[in-house]
Design a protein around this motif. Sequence first.
Motif, PDB file in Angstrom:
ATOM      1  N   ASP A  12       0.829  -1.206   0.000  1.00 34.09           N
ATOM      2  CA  ASP A  12       0.000   0.000   0.000  1.00 34.09           C
ATOM      3  C   ASP A  12       0.863   1.256   0.000  1.00 34.09           C
ATOM      4  O   ASP A  12       0.546   2.250  -0.666  1.00 34.09           O
ATOM      5  CB  ASP A  12      -0.942   0.008   1.208  1.00 34.09           C
ATOM      6  N   VAL A  13       1.943   1.223   0.753  1.00 37.29           N
ATOM      7  CA  VAL A  13       2.873   2.355   0.781  1.00 37.29           C
ATOM      8  C   VAL A  13       3.524   2.519  -0.588  1.00 37.29           C
ATOM      9  O   VAL A  13       3.642   3.633  -1.113  1.00 37.29           O
ATOM     10  CB  VAL A  13       3.939   2.161   1.875  1.00 37.29           C
ATOM     11  N   ALA A  14       3.942   1.415  -1.180  1.00 33.43           N
ATOM     12  CA  ALA A  14       4.560   1.465  -2.506  1.00 33.43           C
ATOM     13  C   ALA A  14       3.599   2.052  -3.537  1.00 33.43           C
ATOM     14  O   ALA A  14       4.019   2.807  -4.427  1.00 33.43           O
ATOM     15  CB  ALA A  14       5.000   0.072  -2.933  1.00 33.43           C
ATOM     16  N   ALA A  15       2.324   1.733  -3.407  1.00 34.79           N
ATOM     17  CA  ALA A  15       1.323   2.278  -4.337  1.00 34.79           C
ATOM     18  C   ALA A  15       1.261   3.801  -4.228  1.00 34.79           C
ATOM     19  O   ALA A  15       1.100   4.500  -5.241  1.00 34.79           O
ATOM     20  CB  ALA A  15      -0.038   1.664  -4.041  1.00 34.79           C
ATOM     21  N   LYS A  16       1.417   4.328  -3.013  1.00 37.90           N
ATOM     22  CA  LYS A  16       1.427   5.788  -2.823  1.00 37.90           C
ATOM     23  C   LYS A  16       2.649   6.416  -3.490  1.00 37.90           C
ATOM     24  O   LYS A  16       2.559   7.488  -4.095  1.00 37.90           O
ATOM     25  CB  LYS A  16       1.413   6.118  -1.334  1.00 37.90           C
ATOM     26  N   VAL A  17       3.788   5.741  -3.382  1.00 37.20           N
ATOM     27  CA  VAL A  17       5.013   6.235  -4.015  1.00 37.20           C
ATOM     28  C   VAL A  17       4.849   6.251  -5.531  1.00 37.20           C
ATOM     29  O   VAL A  17       5.173   7.241  -6.198  1.00 37.20           O
ATOM     30  CB  VAL A  17       6.226   5.370  -3.615  1.00 37.20           C
ATOM     31  N   LEU A  18       4.355   5.162  -6.086  1.00 37.20           N
ATOM     32  CA  LEU A  18       4.172   5.074  -7.532  1.00 37.20           C
ATOM     33  C   LEU A  18       3.171   6.123  -8.022  1.00 37.20           C
ATOM     34  O   LEU A  18       3.359   6.705  -9.102  1.00 37.20           O
ATOM     35  CB  LEU A  18       3.705   3.665  -7.917  1.00 37.20           C
TER      36      LEU A  18
ATOM     37  N   CYS B  27      20.624   2.799 -15.289  1.00 34.36           N
ATOM     38  CA  CYS B  27      19.598   2.219 -16.146  1.00 34.36           C
ATOM     39  C   CYS B  27      20.013   2.418 -17.598  1.00 34.36           C
ATOM     40  O   CYS B  27      20.258   3.550 -18.038  1.00 34.36           O
ATOM     41  CB  CYS B  27      18.247   2.885 -15.883  1.00 34.36           C
ATOM     42  N   VAL B  28      20.109   1.332 -18.345  1.00 35.71           N
ATOM     43  CA  VAL B  28      20.618   1.394 -19.713  1.00 35.71           C
ATOM     44  C   VAL B  28      19.519   1.221 -20.765  1.00 35.71           C
ATOM     45  O   VAL B  28      19.766   1.430 -21.956  1.00 35.71           O
ATOM     46  CB  VAL B  28      21.723   0.343 -19.936  1.00 35.71           C
ATOM     47  N   LYS B  29      18.303   0.840 -20.332  1.00 33.77           N
ATOM     48  CA  LYS B  29      17.197   0.786 -21.279  1.00 33.77           C
ATOM     49  C   LYS B  29      15.869   0.849 -20.541  1.00 33.77           C
ATOM     50  O   LYS B  29      15.759   0.430 -19.377  1.00 33.77           O
ATOM     51  CB  LYS B  29      17.273  -0.460 -22.151  1.00 33.77           C
ATOM     52  N   ASN B  30      14.862   1.379 -21.195  1.00 40.65           N
ATOM     53  CA  ASN B  30      13.537   1.511 -20.584  1.00 40.65           C
ATOM     54  C   ASN B  30      12.816   0.173 -20.491  1.00 40.65           C
ATOM     55  O   ASN B  30      13.164  -0.790 -21.126  1.00 40.65           O
ATOM     56  CB  ASN B  30      12.698   2.505 -21.383  1.00 40.65           C
TER      57      ASN B  30
ATOM     58  N   LEU C  33       9.923  -3.408  -6.151  1.00 36.51           N
ATOM     59  CA  LEU C  33       8.837  -2.430  -6.116  1.00 36.51           C
ATOM     60  C   LEU C  33       9.164  -1.130  -6.842  1.00 36.51           C
ATOM     61  O   LEU C  33       8.268  -0.522  -7.447  1.00 36.51           O
ATOM     62  CB  LEU C  33       8.476  -2.112  -4.658  1.00 36.51           C
ATOM     63  N   TYR C  34      10.425  -0.695  -6.797  1.00 36.32           N
ATOM     64  CA  TYR C  34      10.727   0.671  -7.220  1.00 36.32           C
ATOM     65  C   TYR C  34      11.659   0.793  -8.424  1.00 36.32           C
ATOM     66  O   TYR C  34      11.822   1.901  -8.947  1.00 36.32           O
ATOM     67  CB  TYR C  34      11.317   1.453  -6.042  1.00 36.32           C
ATOM     68  N   SER C  35      12.252  -0.287  -8.879  1.00 30.92           N
ATOM     69  CA  SER C  35      13.184  -0.174 -10.004  1.00 30.92           C
ATOM     70  C   SER C  35      12.489   0.315 -11.272  1.00 30.92           C
ATOM     71  O   SER C  35      13.124   0.960 -12.124  1.00 30.92           O
ATOM     72  CB  SER C  35      13.875  -1.514 -10.265  1.00 30.92           C
ATOM     73  N   SER C  36      11.194   0.049 -11.399  1.00 29.37           N
ATOM     74  CA  SER C  36      10.465   0.474 -12.600  1.00 29.37           C
ATOM     75  C   SER C  36      10.355   1.990 -12.717  1.00 29.37           C
ATOM     76  O   SER C  36      10.086   2.514 -13.804  1.00 29.37           O
ATOM     77  CB  SER C  36       9.063  -0.138 -12.611  1.00 29.37           C
TER      78      SER C  36
ATOM     79  N   TYR D 290      19.613   6.645 -12.545  1.00 32.66           N
ATOM     80  CA  TYR D 290      20.307   5.695 -11.668  1.00 32.66           C
ATOM     81  C   TYR D 290      19.398   5.188 -10.553  1.00 32.66           C
ATOM     82  O   TYR D 290      18.485   5.884 -10.094  1.00 32.66           O
ATOM     83  CB  TYR D 290      21.526   6.354 -11.016  1.00 32.66           C
ATOM     84  N   LEU D 291      19.705   3.988 -10.130  1.00 34.65           N
ATOM     85  CA  LEU D 291      19.148   3.383  -8.936  1.00 34.65           C
ATOM     86  C   LEU D 291      20.350   3.116  -8.019  1.00 34.65           C
ATOM     87  O   LEU D 291      21.199   2.300  -8.363  1.00 34.65           O
ATOM     88  CB  LEU D 291      18.415   2.085  -9.291  1.00 34.65           C
ATOM     89  N   VAL D 292      20.423   3.834  -6.907  1.00 31.51           N
ATOM     90  CA  VAL D 292      21.588   3.745  -6.028  1.00 31.51           C
ATOM     91  C   VAL D 292      21.221   2.959  -4.774  1.00 31.51           C
ATOM     92  O   VAL D 292      20.261   3.301  -4.071  1.00 31.51           O
ATOM     93  CB  VAL D 292      22.098   5.147  -5.645  1.00 31.51           C
TER      94      VAL D 292
END
Length: 250
Positions: free
Chosen positions: A140-146, A247-250, A174-177, A184-186
């Motif tokens: 549910d928290v992740a849904a708020k972030v997205l 991130c090298v490609k969508n 959950l969040y790499s997308s 970047y994803l750090v």
Amino acid sequence: MSVYDKFKQECAEEVAIQGKDPLLTRASHEWMNLANPRKYSYHFEWLGRPIIQYPQDMVAMQEIIWTVQPDLIFETGIAHGGSLIFSAAMLELNAACGGPQNAEVLGLDIDIRAHNREAIEKHPMFKRITMLEGSSIDEDVAAKVLKFAEDKKRVLVILDSNHTHAHVAKELELYSSLVKAGSYLVVFDTVIEDMPEDAFPDRPWGKGDNPKTAVWEFLKSNDRFEISREIQDKLLLTVAPDGYLKCVKN
């Protein structure tokens, strides 16, 4: 080739060499092992708030934020708020130099303590900051972030909360997308894998169970990201070896 481009090429060559230097890399690891018991990373602030990061990683993040020009920086883990203030300050500088004018920072923590929240909300950089309280692996928290990020064109994600393998693996799921090509994803504190077995006796993470093992597992099944070796080779002293993911490609 311009003078600047020539300089950058020379730097890249030098960085690659120093990253492969066994004496230099061993000395860096040994220094960090000695500094960690002294809580080295706890002794720095950004604009008046404890940031709990190595200065070297702060410089790397500045370079990334300038290069990416994100309109959202999403961070898990808030603590004293220094990292949020840092990110907001970098976005403020980007805006002053013609970058995204309304760029924001979204911070998420399972427990935002009252005194930290008050200090962050009183800070001049708070104008760019939103905070959410809850577990970063709660659906549910992740849904708020997205939802918060859905209209953002370029997102930078920083993971720095619970450092167990399972927790970070779920955050990556959950969040790499949110991260698209060029950003970047750090993942911080991957260095736990490289530290002595007894480095964290009072924590649930350690060798074999930490952010780096989660990153390694993530990369086995995700070809959108690559480890930016040039960043860790440049820093040498970093809490995020194998944690700077481009991130090298969508």
